[in-house]
Write an enzyme that holds these catalytic residues in place. Sequence first.
Site, PDB file in Angstrom:
ATOM      1  N   ARG A  80       0.863  -1.188   0.000  1.00 38.48           N
ATOM      2  CA  ARG A  80       0.000   0.000   0.000  1.00 38.48           C
ATOM      3  C   ARG A  80       0.897   1.234   0.000  1.00 38.48           C
ATOM      4  NH1 ARG A  80      -2.610   3.093   4.785  1.00 38.48           N
ATOM      5  NH2 ARG A  80      -3.835   4.576   3.598  1.00 38.48           N
ATOM      6  N   HIS A 124      -2.947  10.958   0.661  1.00 36.01           N
ATOM      7  CA  HIS A 124      -2.378  10.770   1.992  1.00 36.01           C
ATOM      8  C   HIS A 124      -1.727  12.092   2.393  1.00 36.01           C
ATOM      9  CE1 HIS A 124      -0.967   7.404   4.902  1.00 36.01           C
ATOM     10  NE2 HIS A 124      -0.655   8.544   5.462  1.00 36.01           N
ATOM     11  N   GLU A 169      -7.434   8.546   6.186  1.00 36.86           N
ATOM     12  CA  GLU A 169      -7.712   9.215   7.452  1.00 36.86           C
ATOM     13  C   GLU A 169      -8.206  10.651   7.304  1.00 36.86           C
ATOM     14  OE1 GLU A 169      -4.363   8.855  10.095  1.00 36.86           O
ATOM     15  OE2 GLU A 169      -4.512   6.679  10.186  1.00 36.86           O
ATOM     16  N   ASN A 295      -7.312   1.883  10.005  1.00 39.19           N
ATOM     17  CA  ASN A 295      -6.013   2.139  10.634  1.00 39.19           C
ATOM     18  C   ASN A 295      -6.234   2.164  12.132  1.00 39.19           C
ATOM     19  OD1 ASN A 295      -5.083   2.477   8.047  1.00 39.19           O
ATOM     20  ND2 ASN A 295      -4.605   4.649   8.255  1.00 39.19           N
ATOM     21  N   TYR A 297      -4.198   1.952  15.970  1.00 37.74           N
ATOM     22  CA  TYR A 297      -2.959   1.931  16.746  1.00 37.74           C
ATOM     23  C   TYR A 297      -3.188   1.737  18.234  1.00 37.74           C
ATOM     24  CZ  TYR A 297      -0.574   3.380  12.522  1.00 37.74           C
ATOM     25  OH  TYR A 297      -0.067   3.399  11.256  1.00 37.74           O
ATOM     26  N   GLU A 352      -3.436  -0.069   8.199  1.00 34.97           N
ATOM     27  CA  GLU A 352      -2.263   0.336   8.995  1.00 34.97           C
ATOM     28  C   GLU A 352      -2.403  -0.197  10.405  1.00 34.97           C
ATOM     29  OE1 GLU A 352      -1.334   4.541   9.219  1.00 34.97           O
ATOM     30  OE2 GLU A 352      -1.717   4.805   7.079  1.00 34.97           O
TER      31      GLU A 352
HETATM   32  C1  FCB Z   1      -1.282   7.329  10.665  1.00 28.53           C
HETATM   33  C2  FCB Z   1      -0.858   7.836   9.303  1.00 28.53           C
HETATM   34  C3  FCB Z   1       0.471   7.335   8.833  1.00 28.53           C
HETATM   35  C4  FCB Z   1       1.469   7.226   9.965  1.00 28.53           C
HETATM   36  C5  FCB Z   1       0.891   6.527  11.157  1.00 28.53           C
HETATM   37  C6  FCB Z   1       1.850   6.359  12.314  1.00 28.53           C
HETATM   38  O1  FCB Z   1      -2.155   8.246  11.239  1.00 28.53           O
HETATM   39  O2  FCB Z   1      -1.815   7.487   8.341  1.00 28.53           O
HETATM   40  O3  FCB Z   1       0.898   8.158   7.787  1.00 28.53           O
HETATM   41  O4  FCB Z   1       1.978   8.467  10.263  1.00 28.53           O
HETATM   42  O5  FCB Z   1      -0.252   7.187  11.595  1.00 28.53           O
END
Ligand code: FCB
Length: 448
Positions: A80, A124, A169, A295, A297, A352
């Site tokens: 990607r 992006h 995002e 995405n 985290y 992500e």
């Molecule tokens: C996300 C972004 C990516 C990267 C990660 C850590 O928000 O899409 O570009 O910076 O965080």
Amino acid sequence: MSDRVEAPFPDDFIWGAATASYQIEGAVAVDGRGPSIWDIFSHTPGKTVNGDTGDVACDHYHRWREDIGIMRELGLQAYRFSIAWPRVIPNGRGPINPAGLDFYDRLVDELLANDIQPFATLYHWDLPQALEDEGGWPHRQTADRFAEYVDAVTRRLGDRVTHWITLNEPWVAAMLGYYMGIHAPGRTSLADGLAAAHTLLLGHGQAMETITANVPAAEVGITLNLSSVYPGTDKSQDVEAARLADGTLNRWFLDPLFKGSYPEDVVRAVGDAMPEVRDGDLNRIAQPVNFLGVNYYSPQYVVRDPNGPLGVGMVDREGEHTAMGWLVQPEGLRDLLVRLNEDYGPALYVTENGAAYDDPPPTNGRVPDPRRAAYIHDHLLACDEAIRNGVPLRGYFCWSLLDNFEWAEGYSKRFGITFVDYPTEERTIKESGRWYRRVIDANGVVPV
Ligand code: FCB
């Protein structure tokens, strides 16, 4: 030696890694590329850690062949990446720059020659600065400019690229960029942030129409930054605050995309800052997508805070944190995937997921990064749980293929499964990358 498989994945599951143009390419003034909002922002004193910019980054614009070699060594099935709008239409409107498209043309051919499926993200965060000067994302016409750019790209690459992601995002692009001022272009107005979010969604809808016209067989989706939002305590005011925070982060995008409406509770909360929504906008935004990119985290723990935006505040929890200070909680990903399936139902990709840690520089060609491997391992087990609960999860892309320019954090945060030594641009696959290769070979989670 064959690995013990802790969790086998479906046969057609896709294993990949992700990057983004401004974070890796460098070569910002090469072959006719125009300036983007991130060039201007990162060159403004005080906006990024150490004043870092993407001027050189990983120099991927010149080292892309070597980087595809790394993908091969990692055994990636998909990659990607994002396309830089200011390479394709340097002034945001007007003539197409063929040299900009040539770069992605070569990249795609080489990926396919190596049996790596391209997943192309069309936006992006590198808006041409010329369009910011005309009003940027809060300005409705930016959606038309986006559709023109998407037309140029899909006409050129649509015969070979089958998987398209319109936006990465939009919450971050709109809210960090136009409301909180910590990303480009650095504005600080809630009304601008919400207007930007609406134009981004509209641009997504227009791009859907353009892509399906140019590439009828394409699989098209959008990537959102989503999280599981939990109340920080069981007090009713904190439960309510968490509901509102879920509304601003998750439902503000999911509801228009999948239900054709903005969530009423959040509309009430934002009051006068609500952007203009014209007749037909929501129908356009809610066109069916082939998949949703997720995405994820970290989870969010929320309490009521009269001084926070919309009366909402964040609290932290005990536990493992990454170098970003983000709480590690794989259950948050499982809960999110299950919830998306229950409430909205599209096919999903994790587009992500990954972690920044302070890695040591390579010694004897090795970079031990056990916490990153453990992070990905545990999040893959969360994906497995979701799949066993019936979630249609089709693939996983770790963030990131390479250490890179982490926006306002500059080069101070390393997310790569490949180490980049910036002065020499030398790449070294980290231990997490070697472990990820074993996962891909086994088509399932193997011990770290
Ligand atoms: C996300 C972004 C990516 C990267 C990660 C850590 O928000 O899409 O570009 O910076 O965080």
